[in-house]
Design a protein around this motif. Structure first.
Motif, PDB file in Angstrom:
ATOM      1  N   ASN A   1     -21.238  17.596  15.894  1.00  0.00           N
ATOM      2  CA  ASN A   1     -20.108  17.726  14.968  1.00  0.00           C
ATOM      3  C   ASN A   1     -19.176  19.010  15.706  1.00  0.00           C
ATOM      4  O   ASN A   1     -18.614  19.719  15.262  1.00  0.00           O
ATOM      5  N   ASP A   2     -18.795  18.771  17.036  1.00  0.00           N
ATOM      6  CA  ASP A   2     -18.003  19.533  17.743  1.00  0.00           C
ATOM      7  C   ASP A   2     -16.635  18.560  17.802  1.00  0.00           C
ATOM      8  O   ASP A   2     -16.508  17.642  18.479  1.00  0.00           O
ATOM      9  N   TRP A   3     -15.528  19.208  17.119  1.00  0.00           N
ATOM     10  CA  TRP A   3     -14.493  18.426  17.387  1.00  0.00           C
ATOM     11  C   TRP A   3     -13.596  18.339  18.481  1.00  0.00           C
ATOM     12  O   TRP A   3     -13.115  17.179  18.714  1.00  0.00           O
TER      13      TRP A   3
ATOM     14  N   LEU B   1      -5.391  12.060  18.035  1.00  0.00           N
ATOM     15  CA  LEU B   1      -4.889  12.741  17.001  1.00  0.00           C
ATOM     16  C   LEU B   1      -4.214  12.058  15.742  1.00  0.00           C
ATOM     17  O   LEU B   1      -4.851  12.430  14.556  1.00  0.00           O
ATOM     18  N   ASP B   2      -3.536  11.322  16.281  1.00  0.00           N
ATOM     19  CA  ASP B   2      -2.626  10.554  14.913  1.00  0.00           C
ATOM     20  C   ASP B   2      -3.668   9.755  14.225  1.00  0.00           C
ATOM     21  O   ASP B   2      -3.445   9.578  12.967  1.00  0.00           O
ATOM     22  N   GLY B   3      -4.542   9.017  14.836  1.00  0.00           N
ATOM     23  CA  GLY B   3      -5.549   8.004  14.245  1.00  0.00           C
ATOM     24  C   GLY B   3      -6.743   8.909  13.485  1.00  0.00           C
ATOM     25  O   GLY B   3      -6.902   8.503  12.487  1.00  0.00           O
ATOM     26  N   TYR B   4      -6.969  10.019  13.838  1.00  0.00           N
ATOM     27  CA  TYR B   4      -7.957  10.888  13.360  1.00  0.00           C
ATOM     28  C   TYR B   4      -7.656  11.697  12.230  1.00  0.00           C
ATOM     29  O   TYR B   4      -8.577  11.871  11.196  1.00  0.00           O
ATOM     30  N   TYR B   5      -6.641  12.405  12.396  1.00  0.00           N
ATOM     31  CA  TYR B   5      -6.188  13.454  11.336  1.00  0.00           C
ATOM     32  C   TYR B   5      -5.110  12.828  10.428  1.00  0.00           C
ATOM     33  O   TYR B   5      -4.737  13.605   9.549  1.00  0.00           O
ATOM     34  N   GLY B   6      -4.713  11.681  10.760  1.00  0.00           N
ATOM     35  CA  GLY B   6      -3.643  10.970   9.972  1.00  0.00           C
ATOM     36  C   GLY B   6      -2.468  11.960   9.534  1.00  0.00           C
ATOM     37  O   GLY B   6      -1.861  12.481  10.363  1.00  0.00           O
ATOM     38  N   VAL B   7      -2.184  12.072   8.347  1.00  0.00           N
ATOM     39  CA  VAL B   7      -1.013  12.889   7.913  1.00  0.00           C
ATOM     40  C   VAL B   7      -0.961  14.492   8.378  1.00  0.00           C
ATOM     41  O   VAL B   7       0.023  15.211   8.187  1.00  0.00           O
ATOM     42  N   ALA B   8      -2.293  15.034   8.773  1.00  0.00           N
ATOM     43  CA  ALA B   8      -2.536  16.220   9.203  1.00  0.00           C
ATOM     44  C   ALA B   8      -2.221  16.339  10.950  1.00  0.00           C
ATOM     45  O   ALA B   8      -2.336  17.399  11.229  1.00  0.00           O
ATOM     46  N   SER B   9      -2.044  15.262  11.331  1.00  0.00           N
ATOM     47  CA  SER B   9      -2.036  15.268  12.767  1.00  0.00           C
ATOM     48  C   SER B   9      -1.098  16.266  13.459  1.00  0.00           C
ATOM     49  O   SER B   9      -1.336  16.649  14.514  1.00  0.00           O
ATOM     50  N   GLU B  10       0.313  16.349  13.038  1.00  0.00           N
ATOM     51  CA  GLU B  10       1.100  17.040  13.647  1.00  0.00           C
ATOM     52  C   GLU B  10       0.691  18.752  13.508  1.00  0.00           C
ATOM     53  O   GLU B  10       0.992  19.484  14.678  1.00  0.00           O
ATOM     54  N   LYS B  11       0.041  19.111  12.587  1.00  0.00           N
ATOM     55  CA  LYS B  11      -0.333  20.488  12.471  1.00  0.00           C
ATOM     56  C   LYS B  11      -1.654  20.672  13.361  1.00  0.00           C
ATOM     57  O   LYS B  11      -1.742  21.690  13.934  1.00  0.00           O
ATOM     58  N   VAL B  12      -2.348  19.756  13.430  1.00  0.00           N
ATOM     59  CA  VAL B  12      -3.670  19.937  14.416  1.00  0.00           C
ATOM     60  C   VAL B  12      -3.264  19.989  15.827  1.00  0.00           C
ATOM     61  O   VAL B  12      -3.677  20.576  16.648  1.00  0.00           O
TER      62      VAL B  12
ATOM     63  N   THR C   1     -12.487  13.239   3.435  1.00  0.00           N
ATOM     64  CA  THR C   1     -12.681  12.941   4.825  1.00  0.00           C
ATOM     65  C   THR C   1     -11.960  13.600   5.745  1.00  0.00           C
ATOM     66  O   THR C   1     -12.285  14.448   6.751  1.00  0.00           O
ATOM     67  N   LEU C   2     -10.565  13.629   5.552  1.00  0.00           N
ATOM     68  CA  LEU C   2      -9.583  14.371   6.461  1.00  0.00           C
ATOM     69  C   LEU C   2      -9.902  15.618   6.292  1.00  0.00           C
ATOM     70  O   LEU C   2      -9.746  16.569   7.366  1.00  0.00           O
ATOM     71  N   ILE C   3     -10.037  16.616   5.112  1.00  0.00           N
ATOM     72  CA  ILE C   3     -10.140  17.847   4.962  1.00  0.00           C
ATOM     73  C   ILE C   3     -11.496  18.135   5.619  1.00  0.00           C
ATOM     74  O   ILE C   3     -11.538  19.493   6.234  1.00  0.00           O
ATOM     75  N   LYS C   4     -12.420  17.575   5.654  1.00  0.00           N
ATOM     76  CA  LYS C   4     -13.545  17.915   6.448  1.00  0.00           C
ATOM     77  C   LYS C   4     -13.520  17.998   7.949  1.00  0.00           C
ATOM     78  O   LYS C   4     -13.971  18.846   8.766  1.00  0.00           O
ATOM     79  N   ARG C   5     -12.726  17.079   8.411  1.00  0.00           N
ATOM     80  CA  ARG C   5     -12.169  17.100  10.065  1.00  0.00           C
ATOM     81  C   ARG C   5     -11.380  18.228  10.202  1.00  0.00           C
ATOM     82  O   ARG C   5     -11.675  19.047  11.369  1.00  0.00           O
ATOM     83  N   ILE C   6     -10.618  18.642   9.135  1.00  0.00           N
ATOM     84  CA  ILE C   6      -9.674  19.680   9.605  1.00  0.00           C
ATOM     85  C   ILE C   6     -10.635  21.041   9.501  1.00  0.00           C
ATOM     86  O   ILE C   6     -10.254  22.087  10.302  1.00  0.00           O
ATOM     87  N   ASP C   7     -11.673  21.059   8.525  1.00  0.00           N
ATOM     88  CA  ASP C   7     -12.420  22.257   8.528  1.00  0.00           C
ATOM     89  C   ASP C   7     -13.222  22.523   9.674  1.00  0.00           C
ATOM     90  O   ASP C   7     -13.612  23.305  10.160  1.00  0.00           O
ATOM     91  N   ALA C   8     -13.769  21.394  10.375  1.00  0.00           N
ATOM     92  CA  ALA C   8     -14.318  21.091  11.798  1.00  0.00           C
ATOM     93  C   ALA C   8     -13.418  21.899  12.761  1.00  0.00           C
ATOM     94  O   ALA C   8     -14.015  22.802  13.576  1.00  0.00           O
ATOM     95  N   VAL C   9     -12.230  21.768  12.610  1.00  0.00           N
ATOM     96  CA  VAL C   9     -11.374  22.536  13.660  1.00  0.00           C
ATOM     97  C   VAL C   9     -11.333  24.116  13.451  1.00  0.00           C
ATOM     98  O   VAL C   9     -11.288  24.884  14.402  1.00  0.00           O
ATOM     99  N   ARG C  10     -11.246  24.348  12.101  1.00  0.00           N
ATOM    100  CA  ARG C  10     -11.477  25.625  11.637  1.00  0.00           C
ATOM    101  C   ARG C  10     -12.565  26.461  12.329  1.00  0.00           C
ATOM    102  O   ARG C  10     -12.524  27.678  12.566  1.00  0.00           O
ATOM    103  N   LEU C  11     -13.559  25.769  12.786  1.00  0.00           N
ATOM    104  CA  LEU C  11     -14.733  26.575  13.306  1.00  0.00           C
ATOM    105  C   LEU C  11     -14.404  27.340  14.561  1.00  0.00           C
ATOM    106  O   LEU C  11     -14.904  28.235  14.861  1.00  0.00           O
TER     107      LEU C  11
ATOM    108  N   VAL D   1     -19.649  21.725   7.252  1.00  0.00           N
ATOM    109  CA  VAL D   1     -19.234  20.536   8.075  1.00  0.00           C
ATOM    110  C   VAL D   1     -20.531  19.817   8.649  1.00  0.00           C
ATOM    111  O   VAL D   1     -20.391  18.674   9.040  1.00  0.00           O
ATOM    112  N   GLY D   2     -21.490  20.544   8.718  1.00  0.00           N
ATOM    113  CA  GLY D   2     -22.882  20.000   9.236  1.00  0.00           C
ATOM    114  C   GLY D   2     -23.045  20.220  10.615  1.00  0.00           C
ATOM    115  O   GLY D   2     -23.808  19.475  11.458  1.00  0.00           O
ATOM    116  N   VAL D   3     -22.761  21.512  10.984  1.00  0.00           N
ATOM    117  CA  VAL D   3     -23.099  21.901  12.579  1.00  0.00           C
ATOM    118  C   VAL D   3     -24.484  22.801  12.359  1.00  0.00           C
ATOM    119  O   VAL D   3     -24.382  23.648  11.623  1.00  0.00           O
TER     120      VAL D   3
END
Length: 365
Positions: free
Chosen positions: A188-190, A218-229, A301-311, A345-347
């Motif tokens: 689970n390393d983003w 990023l567009d495919g994996y983070y969807g509506v959040a991709s611009e911020k990521v 699902t998307l929020i968990k992916r964003i939380d992985a980036v927060r790491l 996140v499961g790290v």
């Protein structure tokens, strides 16, 4: 595969010392020897003997001939060559057997650049493979590269520009096999997921635009959040580029945080204000997901992916907490937040052979 021990120190038994004397004497650097190719020669002489014996056995037994591979790595990093009249030459005993090839592992290289770049360190650079050419002869070469900081997975390590430069250089010389090692003990390393996608694309054509490939992922994996990521990553890349250019900092594949906290001051290179602004971007990303028309499951699902980036920003604030905070309460809160994120996140691992459970015990959480 003909391997060597995964250690920095070469063998110091009398037989190896006597063999080394055949080729000269190496230069000691710190606690290990880059060797000026001396111990590369010792090991290659042995590999050649093994490779030739196997080839003879295959012929006698009418077996299929196989190609063997060995490493140029750690104490065999340097080519066993001398320069005469502007030309690199080597001892006959280290010229590769026809059924043997070398996999170059750029462990000591500055990982911000290709190991073939002009501004490399520790013997790598534009002439690195030229030095090895008289050893290789007509044999091809393989490559083992690094795409993370194995001592601290969540310290931001800019890799895509190095990966592209490396693949372009290796394509020019016809390298047959390429591998990039990422965070092998943590799924689970983003960044590993993003860079795996980009590398898979670049292996088909290294001349592709890495920004376009990255943004496609990023567009495919983070969807509506991709611009911020995307903005989050661009900001970190800019920060790391500034560090690389202004502080003469070298990005190695181990001990980046230790180096930050040693020779440099992490709180000045990656400031608390910067990390907090990065976390604010991810808060905005989460808000966009929550405000979207996605289903509850898709949002989770998307929020968990964003939380992985927060790491990544929370790792800096937690691991170097005593440099960012003055109060014990703030230090404990930063560490607790990182551990909580890892668990949600499961790290399980934050570095090679280093686990979150150990950090919890160390921090009394």
């Amino acid at each position: 595969m003909l391997g060597q021990q995964d250690v920095k120190e070469h063998c110091t038994c009398s037989s190896c010392k006597n063999a080394a004397a055949t080729y000269g004497y190496g230069t000691k650097i710190g606690s290990y020897i880059l060797a000026d190719g001396i111990y590369s020669a010792v090991v290659l002489r042995f590999y050649n003997a093994v490779a030739k014996a196997i080839a003879a056995w295959e012929t006698a037994e009418k077996r299929t001939h196989v190609k063997l591979v060995c490493y140029s790595y750690l104490f065999t990093t340097d080519a066993p060559v001398t320069k005469n009249g502007g030309v690199y030459t080597c001892h006959e005993t280290v010229k590769l057997a026809s059924n043997l090839t070398i996999r170059f592992a750029d462990f000591y290289a500055n990982q911000y650049f290709s190991f073939l770049a002009e501004n490399q360190v520790n013997g790598y650079g534009a002439d690195y493979l030229e030095k090895w050419s008289c050893v290789l002869g007509e044999n091809d070469s393989w490559y083992w590269g690094y795409a993370t900081n194995h001592s601290y997975y969540f310290a931001y390590t800019p890799s895509l520009q190095k990966i592209k430069q490396t693949l372009e250089g290796l394509q020019e010389i016809g390298t047959e096999y390429v591998l990039f090692q990422h965070s092998t003990s943590e799924y689970n390393d983003w960044r590993a997921k993003m860079e795996t996608y980009v590398i898979n694309k670049l292996l088909w054509d290294p001349n592709q635009d890495i920004a376009a490939l990255r943004n496609e992922y990023l567009d495919g994996y983070y969807g509506v959040a991709s611009e911020k990521v995307t903005a989050f990553i661009d900001n970190f890349d800019a920060c790391m580029a500034q560090i690389a250019s202004s502080s003469n900092y070298k990005y190695f594949c181990y001990d980046i945080m230790a180096e930050y906290n040693g020779r440099y001051k992490v709180e000045q290179l990656v400031t608390k204000a910067f990390l907090e602004s990065q976390l604010a971007l991810l808060d905005e990303a989460t808000a966009l997901v929550n405000a979207s028309a996605l289903s509850a499951e898709e949002k989770a699902t998307l929020i968990k992916r964003i939380d992985a980036v927060r790491l990544t920003p929370t790792f800096y604030l937690a691991y170097s907490a005593e440099r960012y905070y003055t109060s014990e309460t703030d230090i404990e809160a930063a560490r607790a937040q990182f551990i909580s994120l890892c668990e949600s996140v499961g790290v399980a691992a934050y570095a090679e052979h280093k686990y979150i459970s150990t950090l919890k015990a160390e921090w009394g959480i």
